[in-house]
Design a protein around this motif. Structure first.
Motif, PDB file in Angstrom:
ATOM      1  N   GLN A  90     112.025  39.439 -51.094  1.00 47.04           N
ATOM      2  CA  GLN A  90     112.490  38.348 -52.387  1.00 47.04           C
ATOM      3  C   GLN A  90     111.164  37.554 -52.650  1.00 47.04           C
ATOM      4  O   GLN A  90     110.385  37.236 -51.462  1.00 47.04           O
ATOM      5  N   PHE A  91     110.883  37.322 -53.775  1.00 42.08           N
ATOM      6  CA  PHE A  91     109.655  36.110 -54.343  1.00 42.08           C
ATOM      7  C   PHE A  91     110.386  35.212 -55.121  1.00 42.08           C
ATOM      8  O   PHE A  91     111.359  35.559 -55.733  1.00 42.08           O
ATOM      9  N   PRO A  92     109.906  34.219 -54.757  1.00 40.08           N
ATOM     10  CA  PRO A  92     110.356  32.966 -55.347  1.00 40.08           C
ATOM     11  C   PRO A  92     110.119  33.005 -56.933  1.00 40.08           C
ATOM     12  O   PRO A  92     109.139  33.528 -57.316  1.00 40.08           O
ATOM     13  N   ALA A  93     111.050  32.487 -57.892  1.00 41.18           N
ATOM     14  CA  ALA A  93     110.924  32.221 -59.060  1.00 41.18           C
ATOM     15  C   ALA A  93     109.492  31.418 -59.240  1.00 41.18           C
ATOM     16  O   ALA A  93     109.411  30.580 -58.830  1.00 41.18           O
ATOM     17  N   ARG A  94     108.647  31.861 -60.448  1.00 39.22           N
ATOM     18  CA  ARG A  94     107.202  31.286 -60.593  1.00 39.22           C
ATOM     19  C   ARG A  94     107.612  29.938 -61.099  1.00 39.22           C
ATOM     20  O   ARG A  94     106.905  28.829 -61.092  1.00 39.22           O
ATOM     21  N   SER A  95     108.660  29.606 -61.438  1.00 42.20           N
ATOM     22  CA  SER A  95     109.220  28.477 -62.225  1.00 42.20           C
ATOM     23  C   SER A  95     109.130  27.135 -61.058  1.00 42.20           C
ATOM     24  O   SER A  95     109.201  26.168 -61.411  1.00 42.20           O
ATOM     25  N   THR A  96     109.469  27.696 -59.795  1.00 38.46           N
ATOM     26  CA  THR A  96     109.472  26.510 -58.790  1.00 38.46           C
ATOM     27  C   THR A  96     108.093  26.398 -57.918  1.00 38.46           C
ATOM     28  O   THR A  96     108.055  25.737 -57.208  1.00 38.46           O
ATOM     29  N   ALA A  97     107.015  27.121 -58.474  1.00 39.44           N
ATOM     30  CA  ALA A  97     105.654  26.990 -57.929  1.00 39.44           C
ATOM     31  C   ALA A  97     105.258  25.536 -58.492  1.00 39.44           C
ATOM     32  O   ALA A  97     105.246  25.090 -59.580  1.00 39.44           O
ATOM     33  N   TRP A  98     104.243  25.092 -57.588  1.00 39.98           N
ATOM     34  CA  TRP A  98     103.410  23.866 -57.960  1.00 39.98           C
ATOM     35  C   TRP A  98     102.358  24.051 -59.134  1.00 39.98           C
ATOM     36  O   TRP A  98     101.868  23.369 -59.740  1.00 39.98           O
ATOM     37  N   LEU A  99     101.769  25.371 -58.965  1.00 39.73           N
ATOM     38  CA  LEU A  99     100.580  25.757 -59.489  1.00 39.73           C
ATOM     39  C   LEU A  99     101.220  27.194 -60.253  1.00 39.73           C
ATOM     40  O   LEU A  99     100.897  28.386 -60.153  1.00 39.73           O
ATOM     41  N   LYS A 100     102.015  26.766 -61.401  1.00 37.95           N
ATOM     42  CA  LYS A 100     102.643  27.881 -62.076  1.00 37.95           C
ATOM     43  C   LYS A 100     101.722  28.931 -62.828  1.00 37.95           C
ATOM     44  O   LYS A 100     102.111  30.113 -62.700  1.00 37.95           O
ATOM     45  N   GLU A 101     100.558  28.410 -62.933  1.00 38.51           N
ATOM     46  CA  GLU A 101      99.563  29.513 -63.889  1.00 38.51           C
ATOM     47  C   GLU A 101      98.898  30.300 -62.738  1.00 38.51           C
ATOM     48  O   GLU A 101      98.218  31.181 -63.349  1.00 38.51           O
ATOM     49  N   GLY A 102      98.955  29.852 -61.438  1.00 35.99           N
ATOM     50  CA  GLY A 102      98.177  30.899 -60.679  1.00 35.99           C
ATOM     51  C   GLY A 102      96.895  30.756 -60.426  1.00 35.99           C
ATOM     52  O   GLY A 102      96.283  29.919 -61.107  1.00 35.99           O
ATOM     53  N   THR A 103      96.094  31.482 -59.784  1.00 36.59           N
ATOM     54  CA  THR A 103      94.586  31.251 -59.865  1.00 36.59           C
ATOM     55  C   THR A 103      93.814  32.894 -59.908  1.00 36.59           C
ATOM     56  O   THR A 103      94.607  33.684 -59.616  1.00 36.59           O
ATOM     57  N   PHE A 104      92.570  32.747 -60.220  1.00 36.10           N
ATOM     58  CA  PHE A 104      92.025  34.263 -59.948  1.00 36.10           C
ATOM     59  C   PHE A 104      91.377  34.235 -58.752  1.00 36.10           C
ATOM     60  O   PHE A 104      90.328  33.452 -58.359  1.00 36.10           O
ATOM     61  N   PRO A 105      91.757  34.888 -57.813  1.00 40.54           N
ATOM     62  CA  PRO A 105      91.339  35.063 -56.151  1.00 40.54           C
ATOM     63  C   PRO A 105      90.097  35.662 -56.144  1.00 40.54           C
ATOM     64  O   PRO A 105      89.635  36.592 -57.038  1.00 40.54           O
ATOM     65  N   ASN A 106      89.489  35.409 -54.972  1.00 40.25           N
ATOM     66  CA  ASN A 106      88.352  36.258 -54.517  1.00 40.25           C
ATOM     67  C   ASN A 106      88.899  37.651 -54.251  1.00 40.25           C
ATOM     68  O   ASN A 106      89.436  37.405 -52.950  1.00 40.25           O
ATOM     69  N   GLU A 107      88.772  38.915 -54.773  1.00 38.24           N
ATOM     70  CA  GLU A 107      89.351  40.075 -54.369  1.00 38.24           C
ATOM     71  C   GLU A 107      88.732  40.491 -53.308  1.00 38.24           C
ATOM     72  O   GLU A 107      89.560  41.299 -52.003  1.00 38.24           O
ATOM     73  N   GLU A 108      87.309  40.269 -52.842  1.00 35.43           N
ATOM     74  CA  GLU A 108      87.035  40.771 -51.524  1.00 35.43           C
ATOM     75  C   GLU A 108      87.492  40.111 -50.426  1.00 35.43           C
ATOM     76  O   GLU A 108      87.826  40.524 -49.062  1.00 35.43           O
ATOM     77  N   ASN A 109      87.888  38.740 -50.595  1.00 34.14           N
ATOM     78  CA  ASN A 109      88.662  37.907 -49.697  1.00 34.14           C
ATOM     79  C   ASN A 109      90.047  38.519 -49.331  1.00 34.14           C
ATOM     80  O   ASN A 109      90.615  38.634 -48.202  1.00 34.14           O
ATOM     81  N   LEU A 110      90.833  38.818 -50.501  1.00 32.99           N
ATOM     82  CA  LEU A 110      92.150  39.522 -50.304  1.00 32.99           C
ATOM     83  C   LEU A 110      91.948  40.548 -49.592  1.00 32.99           C
ATOM     84  O   LEU A 110      92.916  40.969 -48.600  1.00 32.99           O
ATOM     85  N   ARG A 111      91.149  41.368 -49.731  1.00 32.72           N
ATOM     86  CA  ARG A 111      90.824  42.726 -48.822  1.00 32.72           C
ATOM     87  C   ARG A 111      90.792  42.502 -47.431  1.00 32.72           C
ATOM     88  O   ARG A 111      90.855  43.325 -46.673  1.00 32.72           O
ATOM     89  N   LYS A 112      90.305  41.410 -46.961  1.00 34.50           N
ATOM     90  CA  LYS A 112      89.930  41.192 -45.657  1.00 34.50           C
ATOM     91  C   LYS A 112      91.209  40.611 -44.832  1.00 34.50           C
ATOM     92  O   LYS A 112      91.223  40.617 -43.648  1.00 34.50           O
ATOM     93  N   ILE A 113      92.609  40.236 -45.611  1.00 36.67           N
ATOM     94  CA  ILE A 113      93.548  39.888 -44.939  1.00 36.67           C
ATOM     95  C   ILE A 113      94.251  41.124 -44.068  1.00 36.67           C
ATOM     96  O   ILE A 113      94.708  42.250 -44.676  1.00 36.67           O
TER      97      ILE A 113
END
Length: 285
Positions: free
Chosen positions: A41-64
């Motif tokens: 389950q993923f929450p509906a985007r309408s419930t986010a406080w940052l609905k437009e999201g962000t452009f992440p650092n892809e290298e940091n994502l790969r480190k998770i």
């Protein structure tokens, strides 16, 4: 930012997260995870406080990885985009945007991290497979043994602080500072060492002022950089300028004093060049 302001910013974030402990998402979307093996389950985007999201650092994502603490996760990809809290919370959800390489086009993906009883990461999910493939692209078939291999195409980002390029709150050619002219001349010489395919020049501002004002200012600065580089010998047809105003802020500042606030917001005032091409050496800021 001094130690007092850092403490205040940290307390503000923790307060927001603690407030989120009592928040639940009433609307959710049932979606398969990236492997398609189970329903997540993923929450509906309408419930986010940052609905437009962000452009992440892809290298940091790969480190998770599994077994990471919430502090380690926060250091890599920042706070979650839904008000889910901090203590006792079993998952964090994010909304991430990824550029497709086709002009300004991008896709939006949802990312979920689950925690175990010790608050360590135990599983990560994307809302659809193509999102996971952005970070883990499917390898292409091996080329024929005698096929020529083309040199790799690189995309390099160069961020220029506009406080060093322009007079404050200005963006015309006549407003370029002497230090800014030196930086742009050096950049032009570096670009000439590359086989450039395209250069996207994006202007950004801080959050002070109206949307219309900041859009115009960021666009003016980007166009001025393009014009200067063109006069320095970079082909105009390779360059495209756009202004994104204050929509992609990278700071968190809460100073009351205006001078201190302007100083804290300095990283937001920037011109970023995304250079696509081939080079033997990396460009330097």
């Amino acid at each position: 930012m001094n130690n007092k302001h850092k403490v205040l910013a940290a307390l503000t974030f923790v307060t927001m997260l603690l407030g989120g402990c009592a928040t639940s998402h009433n609307a959710a979307e049932n979606t398969s995870d990236a492997s398609g093996d189970q329903q997540v389950q993923f929450p509906a985007r309408s419930t986010a406080w940052l609905k437009e999201g962000t452009f992440p650092n892809e290298e940091n994502l790969r480190k998770i990885r599994t077994g990471m603490s919430k502090n380690q996760l926060y250091a890599l990809i920042d706070k979650p985009h839904f008000s889910e809290g901090l203590f006792g919370v079993k998952q964090w959800n994010y909304i991430f945007n990824f550029r497709t390489g086709k002009g300004n086009e991008f896709i939006t993906c949802q990312y979920r991290v689950d925690f175990d009883a010790n608050s360590l990461t135990r599983a990560m999910y994307w809302d659809r497979p193509e999102c996971a493939n952005i970070l883990n692209p499917v390898p292409n078939a091996a080329p024929p043994a005698l096929a020529a291999v083309a040199p790799p195409v690189e995309v390099q980002k160069i961020s220029l602080a506009t406080d060093a390029l322009f007079r404050f709150a200005h963006g015309e050619r006549k407003d370029i500072l002497p230090e800014g002219r030196v930086k742009l001349d050096q950049l032009a010489q570096q670009l000439k060492t590359m086989t450039v395919e395209k250069i996207l020049v994006v202007g950004h501002t801080d959050r002070l002022g109206t949307d219309a004002y900041n859009d115009a200012l960021s666009s003016s600065r980007a166009k001025t950089v393009v014009s200067y580089l063109a006069d320095a010998g970079i082909r105009p047809a390779l360059m495209h300028a756009e202004g994104r105003g204050k929509r992609e802020s990278i700071t968190t500042c809460d100073q009351i004093n205006r001078a201190e606030l302007i100083s804290c917001l300095q990283p937001d005032r920037r011109v970023v060049l995304e250079v696509t091409g081939k080079s033997k050496t990396l460009l330097r800021n």
